[in-house]
Enzyme design. Structure first.
Site, mmCIF file in Angstrom:
data_model
loop_
_atom_site.group_PDB
_atom_site.id
_atom_site.type_symbol
_atom_site.label_atom_id
_atom_site.label_comp_id
_atom_site.label_asym_id
_atom_site.label_seq_id
_atom_site.Cartn_x
_atom_site.Cartn_y
_atom_site.Cartn_z
ATOM 1 N N SER A 82 0.844 -1.185 0.000
ATOM 2 C CA SER A 82 0.000 0.000 0.000
ATOM 3 C C SER A 82 0.890 1.249 0.000
ATOM 4 O O SER A 82 1.654 1.439 -0.938
ATOM 5 C CB SER A 82 -0.964 -0.034 1.181
ATOM 6 O OG SER A 82 -1.992 0.904 1.033
ATOM 7 N N HIS B 36 -7.805 -5.415 -0.620
ATOM 8 C CA HIS B 36 -6.591 -4.712 -0.208
ATOM 9 C C HIS B 36 -5.859 -5.460 0.908
ATOM 10 O O HIS B 36 -4.641 -5.415 0.991
ATOM 11 C CB HIS B 36 -6.949 -3.296 0.247
ATOM 12 C CG HIS B 36 -5.802 -2.353 0.309
ATOM 13 N ND1 HIS B 36 -5.002 -2.060 -0.779
ATOM 14 C CD2 HIS B 36 -5.294 -1.618 1.344
ATOM 15 C CE1 HIS B 36 -4.071 -1.191 -0.428
ATOM 16 N NE2 HIS B 36 -4.219 -0.914 0.852
#
Length: 316
Positions: free
Chosen positions: A169, A282
Site C-alpha cells: 500500500s 486490499h
C-alpha cells in the site's frame, strides 16, 4: 491494541516483539502489569524467534531522529554478514512499533536481518512529525528509509550487496519510488501500490479523500505535480528486479496500478513479475493463509536474486 476499564482496573491487550497479543491487567492507580494469558506459549516453546532491537538514527535529509527496529535471524552470529530486508509500512499514516510481527519473524527465520522503521509521516510521534509529508509524499521519507539502511549496514553484519526491499500500500508506493531512485537493492517486491496518482484518482474507492487531501489541486489543474510524485515517472531509472503483488478485488489500490508498472518495467526490459491474487481485496494478508502466501512470494523472488534458499524447494 484494545482495552476495557472496570472495577478499578484496566484490562488490555499486551504484546511485544517476542509474542502476539495476550490479556493483561493493571490497576488504575498504578502498580505492576499482570499478564493473564500466554496463548502461544506451547508454540513458541518449540520455535526460535528472531531478536528484536529498537534503534534510532538521524535522517540524511535534515538530521531528524527516526525510530526503527532490527530483527536478527535465530542463531544470529554478529561476525557473519546477512542479507537485509527493508520492510516499509503502509498508510502512510500508520506505524510500526515494539509489537509482534509474524511477517517479519518469517523473514528472519529464512535467514534475513529485517529492518522496519517509522519514517516521517508515521503516526504516534505527534502532529508535526506526521504532517511532514503533507502534500509531499513521497519525499524526504525516502531519505529517512535510506538512512536506516545505512545505519544497519554500518554495524557490519549486513551484506551491502544483498539488500532487498518490500512494502504494501503506502509502503508499496515507497518501494516503487525507491527502485526509481537507487539501484542499491538486489530485488524488490511492490505490494498493492499506487503507481500513477492521476489514474489512481480516477479508479480508486477513496478518490474523494485522495483528491482533497493528498494534493492541493485536482489532477487536471496540476498534472505536472501529480506526475512528479508518481513512481511511474521514474520507471526509466529502474534496474532492480521487481515483483508486483496485488489482490484482484482490490479497490483501494486497483490492479490497474500494478499492471501499469509491470508493463512499463517490461518495456524497459527490467526483470519483473506480476502476481494477481484471485478474490483478494486490499488486505491480502488478512488471513493466516494469505499472510503465508504473501511472504512466500516475497522470499521466493528474493531467493531468485541472491537471497537464502527456501526450505522445501526453490522459489523460481
Amino acid at each position: 491494541g484494545s482495552f476495557s476499564v472496570g472495577g478499578g482496573r484496566v484490562a488490555f491487550t499486551l504484546t511485544s516483539g517476542a509474542h502476539p497479543a495476550d490479556v493483561a491487567v493493571v490497576s488504575l492507580d498504578g502498580g505492576a502489569v499482570r499478564r493473564l494469558t500466554n496463548l502461544n506459549g506451547d508454540l513458541f516453546a518449540q520455535r526460535s524467534l528472531g531478536a528484536v532491537e529498537e534503534i534510532t538514527f538521524a535522517s540524511s535529509a535534515d538530521g531528524l531522529e527516526i525510530e526503527g527496529w532490527v530483527v536478527t535471524p535465530p542463531g544470529f552470529d554478529p561476525s557473519r554478514q546477512y542479507p537485509l530486508i527493508l520492510e516499509i509500512h503502509g498508510g502512510p499514516f500508520s506505524n510500526y512499533g515494539p509489537r509482534f510481527s509474524l511477517e517479519v519473524q518469517l523473514m528472519a527465520a529464512a535467514g534475513y536481518v529485517v529492518l522496519y522503521t517509522n519514517p516521517r509521516g508515521s503516526t504516534s510521534y505527534g502532529e508535526a512529525f506526521g504532517n511532514l509529508i503533507h502534500h509531499a509524499y513521497p519525499s524526504q521519507d525516502y531519505d529517512d528509509l535510506m538512512s536506516g539502511v545505512d545505519a544497519v549496514v554500518a554495524r557490519g553484519f549486513v551484506d551491502p550487496d544483498r539488500l532487498y526491499v518490500t512494502g504494501g500500500s503506502g509502503g508499496g508506493v515507497l518501494t516503487a519510488w525507491i527502485v526509481g531512485h537507487t539501484d542499491r537493492f538486489a530485488a524488490a517486491v511492490v505490494a498493492k501500490p499506487v503507481i500513477n496518482w492521476t489514474s489512481w484518482i480516477g479508479t480508486a474507492d477513496s478518490y474523494v479523500f485522495g483528491a482533497k487531501y493528498w494534493f492541493d489541486q485536482l489532477p487536471w489543474e496540476d498534472p505536472e505535480g501529480y506526475w512528479a510524485r508518481s513512481p511511474l515517472a521514474y520507471v526509466g531509472n529502474v534496474t532492480t528486479p521487481t515483483m508486483l503483488l496485488t489482490g484482484e478485488a482490490d479497490t483501494r489500490t486497483p490492479m490497474s496500478e500494478s499492471e501499469q508498472f509491470y508493463q512499463a518495467l517490461q518495456l524497459e526490459e527490467v526483470p519483473t513479475a506480476l502476481v494477481r491474487i484471485p478474490g483478494a481485496s486490499h488486505g491480502i494478508a488478512s488471513r493466516p493463509s494469505g499472510l503465508m502466501r504473501k511472504v512466500g512470494y516475497i522470499l521466493a523472488w528474493f531467493e531468485r536474486y541472491g537471497g537464502p534458499a527456501l526450505a522445501g524447494g526453490h522459489g523460481g
